[in-house]
Design an enzyme around this catalytic site. Sequence first.
Site, PDB file in Angstrom:
ATOM      1  N   GLU A 109      -3.342  -0.144  13.072  1.00 43.40           N
ATOM      2  CA  GLU A 109      -4.376   0.343  12.160  1.00 43.40           C
ATOM      3  C   GLU A 109      -5.768   0.094  12.725  1.00 43.40           C
ATOM      4  O   GLU A 109      -6.688   0.889  12.516  1.00 43.40           O
ATOM      5  CB  GLU A 109      -4.242  -0.386  10.814  1.00 43.40           C
ATOM      6  CG  GLU A 109      -5.294  -0.015   9.793  1.00 43.40           C
ATOM      7  CD  GLU A 109      -5.128  -0.775   8.477  1.00 43.40           C
ATOM      8  OE1 GLU A 109      -4.563  -1.885   8.501  1.00 43.40           O
ATOM      9  OE2 GLU A 109      -5.556  -0.253   7.440  1.00 43.40           O
ATOM     10  N   GLU A 153       0.861  -1.178   0.000  1.00 41.98           N
ATOM     11  CA  GLU A 153       0.000   0.000   0.000  1.00 41.98           C
ATOM     12  C   GLU A 153       0.906   1.239   0.000  1.00 41.98           C
ATOM     13  O   GLU A 153       1.281   1.721  -1.029  1.00 41.98           O
ATOM     14  CB  GLU A 153      -0.953  -0.027   1.192  1.00 41.98           C
ATOM     15  CG  GLU A 153      -1.980   1.072   1.106  1.00 41.98           C
ATOM     16  CD  GLU A 153      -3.422   0.602   1.323  1.00 41.98           C
ATOM     17  OE1 GLU A 153      -3.657  -0.560   1.603  1.00 41.98           O
ATOM     18  OE2 GLU A 153      -4.315   1.459   1.186  1.00 41.98           O
TER      19      GLU A 153
HETATM   20  C1  BGC Z   1      -5.586   2.610   4.029  1.00 46.62           C
HETATM   21  C2  BGC Z   1      -6.078   3.726   4.880  1.00 46.62           C
HETATM   22  C3  BGC Z   1      -7.011   4.587   4.148  1.00 46.62           C
HETATM   23  C4  BGC Z   1      -8.146   3.706   3.740  1.00 46.62           C
HETATM   24  C5  BGC Z   1      -9.251   4.389   3.031  1.00 46.62           C
HETATM   25  C6  BGC Z   1      -6.751   1.806   3.602  1.00 46.62           C
HETATM   26  O1  BGC Z   1      -6.393   0.775   2.771  1.00 46.62           O
HETATM   27  O2  BGC Z   1      -4.620   1.850   4.659  1.00 46.62           O
HETATM   28  O3  BGC Z   1      -5.371   4.093   5.899  1.00 46.62           O
HETATM   29  O4  BGC Z   1      -7.367   5.770   4.738  1.00 46.62           O
HETATM   30  O5  BGC Z   1      -7.725   2.602   2.999  1.00 46.62           O
HETATM   31  O6  BGC Z   1     -10.360   3.761   3.301  1.00 46.62           O
END
Ligand code: BGC
Length: 880
Positions: free
Chosen positions: A752, A482
């Site tokens: 997260e 990501e």
């Molecule tokens: C990310 C986030 C982001 C989100 C949006 C994720 O995959 O890691 O931190 O804000 O997607 O929905």
Amino acid sequence: MAPLIPFDLRCEHLSTARGLNTPVPRFSWALEGDGQDRRQSAYQLLVRNDRQTIWDSGKIVSDATQLIPYGGPPLGSDQVLDWTVTVWDESDTPSAASEPAMTFAGLDAANWQAEWIARYFVLPAGREAPADNVYDNRWQARPADYLRRDFAAAGTPSRATLYITALGLYEAYLNGQRIGDDVMAPGWTDYHTRVEYQMHDVTNLVRPGDNVLGAILGEGWYSGRVGHNQRRAGNHYGGRPALLCQLHLHYANGTTQIVRSDEHWQTRQGPICYSDFLMGEMYDARLDLDGWNSAQGPLSGWQPVEVFVPDPCAPQLDAARVQPVREVARLPAAYSHLSQNGGAIFDLGQNIAGYCELSVSAEPSDRFVLRHGEILDGDRELYTANLRHAVATDIFIASGDGTEIFKPRFTFHGFRFVELTLPAGMSPQAVTLTGIAIQTDTPVTGEIATGHPLVNQLLSNIFWSQRDNFLSVPTDCPQRDERYGWTADAQVFWRTAGYFMDVSAFLTKWMLDIEDGQSPDGAFPDVAPTKPLNPYRLTPQPGAPGWGDAPVIMAWEHWLRYADHELLERYWPALEAWSDHILRANPDFIRRNAVYNNYGDWLSVGPASDRTLVATAYWFRVADLMSRIAVVLGRSSDAARHRQVAASVREAFIGCFVGDNKLLTNDTQTSYLLSLDFDLLPPALRQGAADRLVELIEAAGGHLQTGFLGVRHLLPVLTSIGRDDLAVAMLLKKTYPSWGFSIEHGATTIWERWDGWTPDKGFQSTNMNSFNHYAYGSVGEWIWSRLAGIEAMETSPGFATVHMAPLLDDRIGQVSARYRSCRGTIESKWQIEGDQARWIVTLPPGCQAVVQIPASWQHQRGERQLTLGSGRHALTLKRS
Ligand code: BGC
């Protein structure tokens, strides 16, 4: 009294600006001074080029210390400037001139003569597997390209400056010496629009006569893998990395010799068999190219480069607006145990973004495989399922030549643990493994400690998540496939980030990345840099509520912290376009349309918040901030217009989301938090909303139920409704869900998800479970502003006046906070001893504090509020 001392000189937010993108750079400094009520009454700036003064501001009667515009003659390309400031204090006593600071003018567009050069493009897709196949790999990640040219210097230059950049990543060398200490240069921008160049003073590396200039190119963000979309895993901006550089050799006789990237360069591949952010790097030391960057040519195996114009067009060349990414910490890795497959597990004790340095003495062809992971599973095996498609594996093949040191150049991983597979028979004790953390070198500005170990660990976790994710752009996470600049993650965290580090230059650069991703219809993107990361559309993914709103919020935070008027002015049209974009789509003032991926209160636990309510609340916030920004910019009719939008949104919000019982129809913590903190509710409804919020928290056993958007407001709102007691209780909570829960389970960074791992369910879904996302670390702002009591004020931005209302809580016992603001160092230290508390406040010259004595404490003189001038103040408080 001793004269004031100007220090921490900055030009365009950088202690050394290596190139300017403006004809009017701005100068700032901080002040230090003994005694009380010190202030600057005048200043004088001197800017010199080649020891000649080119601008003398003269003595200017002013207390201004921040962002003073240059007022001299136009600056030439490739100029080296040094500048000093002298300040006069309140009794007109001058300081000594400051230590000079360097500023480099950089190379303007007209003076670039270099051409983009690269290895010949070989189909398919530029991937080449040489005959012996050492470079082959299943991800088709490219070997690094080595480029070199020799040149004759006409003599010993009095000054030599290298301007250099790449599409991809580069490391540069002159006569075998590494140039600079940047890593992952030139950083991430939308390479189809712009790329930043770096500038290095290489005077000491040039020799009269023969010289060799060399560079290694890696793929990085340009052609390597980044992001999660496997349909377009790599080659986001182009198929092969390219180099652009220009070396200026200035001689005493006034002549200048220029060596540039052009057809005279040669290229070949070498020991870096491949390197990729997500996959890792393989280095085969048997393929070392001895002397490639120092010996005179011709050397065998080198081919001519191709000169070309990158697709779709050559990007604009900008000077770096931000500090480089550097290696900022080294952590020894301790050997822990053998994994089931025989790999040696090492532990850094800290989750970092970076890589390992391996030092070993081995046999030729010995192979070392380093796998990286954030966490161990229940069997104490390396857990990598949450990395998704990221392979995060580095491979080193030894040459057998003495002690060898390997560290990858063009990859980084998010990890705390390493599983090292050693050659048969080698003991883990035979190697030295060191973790190296990298980040954009934003200066650390905040140090804070409290009397509570849990809070201290939380602060450390926040700091490290910031460090690990401020890598050229603010990323969501450093480990899985990501690593995007997600905008909501950044905006909720921005106030916190600004305490720990100076993020002024970092935002200055990122705002441009965001603007580069803004669609013609005004939509800001969800992530920046953006295009063309999405394989299905040529335009960026427009921003969801809370995401696309980020630039408005961050520009405002930047204003409060650094009083940078120009940034507001510069981005006003872009912010207006975004505001109009929302308004056009939602004529009834409820934000139902143009909400795109409407993520809502992302990753909340407990009852979900209504996405339309969250979106509309955010719209109100945007309109409210736009009216405040307009006031700052003196745009009174714009201010009135945005105020009117805000009033209409508020009215529609109350009509749509407040029920007959005067409470919100969507009964969640986040809905109340946003409504209260954004000030959406009329006074008559506030108390009821506050009471209901507390009830909801109590019903959840004193636990939070907020996601990315809600969490930032939780403790600030509890404070604003007079429930500091509950705020501290939530801060110290250890049961799920809470910050303390992750710490109880060994977190060294912010997770997260609240339930990244739980005793009953184990790991959360492998689809999305990072242990290093800073969004929930947004609680840091409350610890700094409330617990320590150091807060900026809208009426006096840039910490000219500090709002200080610390929270003296027995459970915390003491706080010691030191924040180096743009004006100088602000300290707040309090300690409770029985029925007495000692509170030390230190303010830099020119700064004052509006101090509020904490409830249930009594100041010796009985005041509830006092104003303190600069200097050190010791306050004794008694319990009332
Ligand atoms: C990310 C986030 C982001 C989100 C949006 C994720 O995959 O890691 O931190 O804000 O997607 O929905």
